[in-house]
Write a protein that holds these residues in place. Structure first.
Motif, short mmCIF file in Angstrom:
data_model
loop_
_atom_site.label_atom_id
_atom_site.label_comp_id
_atom_site.label_asym_id
_atom_site.label_seq_id
_atom_site.Cartn_x
_atom_site.Cartn_y
_atom_site.Cartn_z
N GLU A 160 0.84 -1.20 0.00
CA GLU A 160 0.00 0.00 0.00
C GLU A 160 0.88 1.25 0.00
O GLU A 160 0.62 2.21 -0.72
N ILE A 161 1.92 1.23 0.82
CA ILE A 161 2.82 2.38 0.91
C ILE A 161 3.57 2.57 -0.40
O ILE A 161 3.71 3.68 -0.92
N ALA A 162 4.07 1.46 -0.97
CA ALA A 162 4.86 1.54 -2.20
C ALA A 162 4.04 2.07 -3.37
O ALA A 162 4.51 2.87 -4.17
N ARG A 163 2.77 1.62 -3.47
CA ARG A 163 1.94 1.99 -4.62
C ARG A 163 1.05 3.20 -4.35
O ARG A 163 0.50 3.78 -5.28
N GLY A 164 0.89 3.56 -3.07
CA GLY A 164 0.01 4.67 -2.74
C GLY A 164 -1.45 4.33 -2.92
O GLY A 164 -2.28 5.21 -3.11
N LEU A 165 -1.78 3.03 -2.83
CA LEU A 165 -3.15 2.56 -3.01
C LEU A 165 -3.58 1.74 -1.80
O LEU A 165 -2.86 0.81 -1.40
N SER A 166 -4.74 2.05 -1.23
CA SER A 166 -5.27 1.23 -0.13
C SER A 166 -5.74 -0.10 -0.70
O SER A 166 -6.36 -0.16 -1.77
N ALA A 167 -5.46 -1.20 0.03
CA ALA A 167 -5.85 -2.52 -0.43
C ALA A 167 -6.72 -3.25 0.57
O ALA A 167 -7.23 -4.33 0.27
N ASP A 168 -6.89 -2.68 1.76
CA ASP A 168 -7.74 -3.31 2.78
C ASP A 168 -8.40 -2.20 3.58
O ASP A 168 -8.03 -1.03 3.49
N LEU A 169 -9.40 -2.59 4.37
CA LEU A 169 -10.06 -1.62 5.23
C LEU A 169 -9.07 -1.08 6.25
O LEU A 169 -8.27 -1.82 6.81
N SER A 170 -9.14 0.22 6.50
CA SER A 170 -8.35 0.86 7.55
C SER A 170 -9.30 1.54 8.53
O SER A 170 -10.41 1.92 8.16
N TYR A 171 -8.83 1.70 9.76
CA TYR A 171 -9.67 2.31 10.79
C TYR A 171 -8.91 3.45 11.45
O TYR A 171 -7.70 3.37 11.66
N ALA A 172 -9.62 4.51 11.76
CA ALA A 172 -9.02 5.65 12.45
C ALA A 172 -10.03 6.18 13.46
O ALA A 172 -11.23 6.11 13.23
N VAL A 173 -9.53 6.73 14.56
CA VAL A 173 -10.41 7.24 15.61
C VAL A 173 -10.24 8.75 15.72
O VAL A 173 -9.13 9.28 15.63
N TYR A 174 -11.37 9.42 15.88
CA TYR A 174 -11.42 10.88 15.95
C TYR A 174 -12.24 11.21 17.19
O TYR A 174 -13.37 10.72 17.33
N GLY A 175 -11.68 11.99 18.09
CA GLY A 175 -12.35 12.24 19.36
C GLY A 175 -12.72 13.69 19.57
O GLY A 175 -12.02 14.60 19.13
N ILE A 176 -13.86 13.90 20.25
CA ILE A 176 -14.32 15.25 20.58
C ILE A 176 -14.60 15.29 22.08
O ILE A 176 -15.32 14.44 22.61
N LYS A 177 -14.01 16.25 22.76
CA LYS A 177 -14.27 16.46 24.19
C LYS A 177 -14.79 17.87 24.38
O LYS A 177 -14.10 18.84 24.08
N GLY A 178 -16.04 17.97 24.84
CA GLY A 178 -16.68 19.28 24.89
C GLY A 178 -16.86 19.79 23.48
O GLY A 178 -17.53 19.17 22.67
N SER A 179 -16.22 20.89 23.16
CA SER A 179 -16.23 21.40 21.78
C SER A 179 -14.84 21.32 21.15
O SER A 179 -14.62 21.86 20.06
N ASP A 180 -13.92 20.64 21.82
CA ASP A 180 -12.53 20.54 21.34
C ASP A 180 -12.29 19.18 20.67
O ASP A 180 -12.82 18.15 21.10
N ILE A 181 -11.46 19.20 19.64
CA ILE A 181 -11.07 17.98 18.94
C ILE A 181 -9.78 17.45 19.56
O ILE A 181 -8.85 18.21 19.83
N ILE A 182 -9.73 16.15 19.79
CA ILE A 182 -8.51 15.52 20.31
C ILE A 182 -7.76 14.95 19.12
O ILE A 182 -8.11 13.90 18.59
#
Length: 524
Positions: A160-182
């Motif tokens: 994936e890194i060599a070709r710059g193409l995703s080949a499988d599902l990836s997961y990322a977490v994005y958090g919000i506390k109050g009105s602030d982004i973590i």
């Protein structure tokens, strides 16, 4: 853990989430100053263990097993329970072992913090339109270098890194506390991801799918099998709507998902290209009965918010990961979006997507909880096996983005460590559930043929995608002699090789070559 394993643990010395204590007494260790220090120490150990700390008691600082008398042992455990209460944690397990001098114990302390509201958003779109880059820039709060620097956090396989193409599902977490982004400095750091889960009032899990056409099956798995709340469709401003864009949009709509569209790479596009791309999006959405709405400010989001979860209005945002133009609006939208899938009152059930074997943990199955609540130590059923039977297993632990939690609810993406089965005996498409479910080899469905060069009839054998099930099926009954593209009807469908858990109301996609259709289970 047996005595030999305990001795090995002690001889190995201190690790990040393990603390050794000889003896704790209430008079000395529960006074305010000493207790404050011990509370800070326990919190540090829990964070280091992604939600779990281990205390070995009855062991000297030098590492020898001294052992405690029964009264001393119970008093030490009691002190640990009191300390845990001050940081919203629990003593979840106490194991004791006899040594020459008395008792040595292994005490598990786990965080009792309940994760906040959890949204699941799946990204889709043509290859190289910037899905992974968009998510990477969102979760890190940084700009991209124009060459996919932020994408590296999601494309982690060497090819994936060599070709710059995703080949499988990836997961990322994005958090919000109050009105602030973590924001995360390094989304690949498990401890950092775990800290987001612990701190946030609202957690957003991004399921980043694959845009390359040969891996369409993986994209379908990400959209159909993950119980998403929303779909985020990415369209590059300098390229516009493609056949893959339309295909991915069709999959999102087939699953009744509200769609948000991010036009990316606006820094690369000419005004004419951007205008052409936006016109193509508007005409495509109107063809499928959706109302496009160009969002230019947070106030626009407040205007349309109530209609977005219903799926009628599709917000369209202009973004650039290089300049971060439009990211403030996208972040505000994420802050305001409500959770859609709330089915915690039903018995726990989760379709298995991935199976792992983790050192010191054992077998782990992961997926998105379809319904209900699961807690640590719950007895559950896992299956079906090829003969349709289920095995009784026990939930040893639960993790959400590498953070250990005592329980999880419908809509949470989790990894569940189980005891009672080996990894080779588990397959994607199986379920783990509170009650033993019924399995079927055949079911009845309403189907619609989206694309087929000729016609289908009894004996047609496509591959079906339902929840995390991906299996060859055969149409064994139709309400007419043949069906062609654009037609709807009722069919009786049979799994070719093994039974699965299928329930009325479930939606699915079926494919065979370039032929495609959608359906909904009406009876089993």
């Amino acid at each position: 853990m047996n005595k030999l394993e305990l001795e090995t643990l002690v001889s190995a010395g201190e690790t990040s989430n393990i603390e050794f204590k000889e003896f704790l007494n209430e008079e000395t260790h529960l006074n305010s100053r000493r207790m404050e220090n011990l509370s800070c120490q326990m919190k540090h150990r829990i964070l280091a263990g992604n939600g779990k700390a281990l205390y070995v008691i009855g062991v000297t600082d030098a590492g020898s097993m001294k052992g405690l008398a029964r009264g001393e042992f119970d008093e030490t455990v009691s002190v640990l329970k009191n300390i845990a209460m001050t940081i919203d944690a629990d003593v979840t397990q106490v194991e004791e072992y006899k040594v020459d001098g008395g008792l040595v114990g292994l005490v598990s302390v786990e965080n009792n913090v309940k994760p906040g509201e959890h949204l699941l958003i799946g990204t889709a779109g043509h290859v190289d339109h910037g899905k992974s880059t968009l998510v990477g820039a969102l979760v890190t709060g940084t700009t991209d270098d124009g060459a996919g620097r932020t994408r590296i956090y999601l494309d982690v396989l060497p090819h994936e890194i060599a070709r710059g193409l995703s080949a499988d599902l990836s997961y990322a977490v994005y958090g919000i506390k109050g009105s602030d982004i973590i924001h995360l400095k390094n989304p690949l750091n498990k401890r950092e991801s775990a800290s987001v889960v612990e701190q946030s009032d609202k957690i957003i899990s991004f399921v980043d799918t694959v845009g390359h056409e040969p891996w369409l099956r993986t994209t379908i798995r990400g959209i159909v099998g993950q119980k998403l709340d929303y779909g985020l469709l990415v369209v590059a401003a300098d390229d516009g709507i493609t056949h893959i864009t339309k295909e991915h949009l069709g999959i999102l709509l087939a699953m009744d998902l509200p769609v948000i569209i991010a036009i990316t790479k606006i820094d690369l596009a000419t005004p004419e290209q951007l205008k052409r791309t936006e016109a193509g999006i508007h005409s495509t959405l109107r063809l499928v009965g959706k109302v496009p709405y160009r969002v230019k400010s947070p106030e626009d989001i407040d205007t349309i918010l109530g209609k977005v979860p219903e799926g009628m209005i599709v917000p369209i945002l202009h973004t650039s990961s290089v300049t971060r133009e439009g990211y403030d609006i996208l972040e505000y939208l994420l802050f305001k979006l409500p959770k859609r899938n709330l089915t915690s009152e039903k018995p726990f059930e989760m379709y298995i997507d991935r199976i792992y074997t983790v050192d010191s943990v054992g077998v782990v199955v992961s997926g998105t909880i379809k319904q209900g609540i699961v807690e640590q130590n719950d007895p559950v059923y896992l299956g079906p096996m090829e003969d349709g039977s289920f095995k009784k297993v026990r939930v040893q632990s639960i993790e959400m983005h590498h953070y250990r939690v005592n329980k999880a609810i419908a809509g949470d993406i989790v990894g569940i460590a189980i005891k009672g089965m080996k990894a080779p005996d588990i397959a994607r498409g199986m379920v783990i559930s509170e009650k033993e479910p019924k399995v079927v080899q055949e079911f009845e469905a309403e189907i619609a043929i989206l694309n087929h060069p000729t016609r289908i009839g009894i004996g047609y054998e496509p591959v079906i995608h339902m929840e995390t099930i991906c299996e060859a099926v055969k149409i064994v009954g139709l309400d007419r002699k043949y069906m062609m593209a654009g037609e709807r009807g009722k069919a009786r469908i049979r799994f070719k090789f093994r039974p699965y858990v299928v329930e009325p109301g479930q939606k699915f996609i079926f494919r065979e070559g370039k032929s495609k259709g959608i359906g909904r289970v009406i009876a089993v």
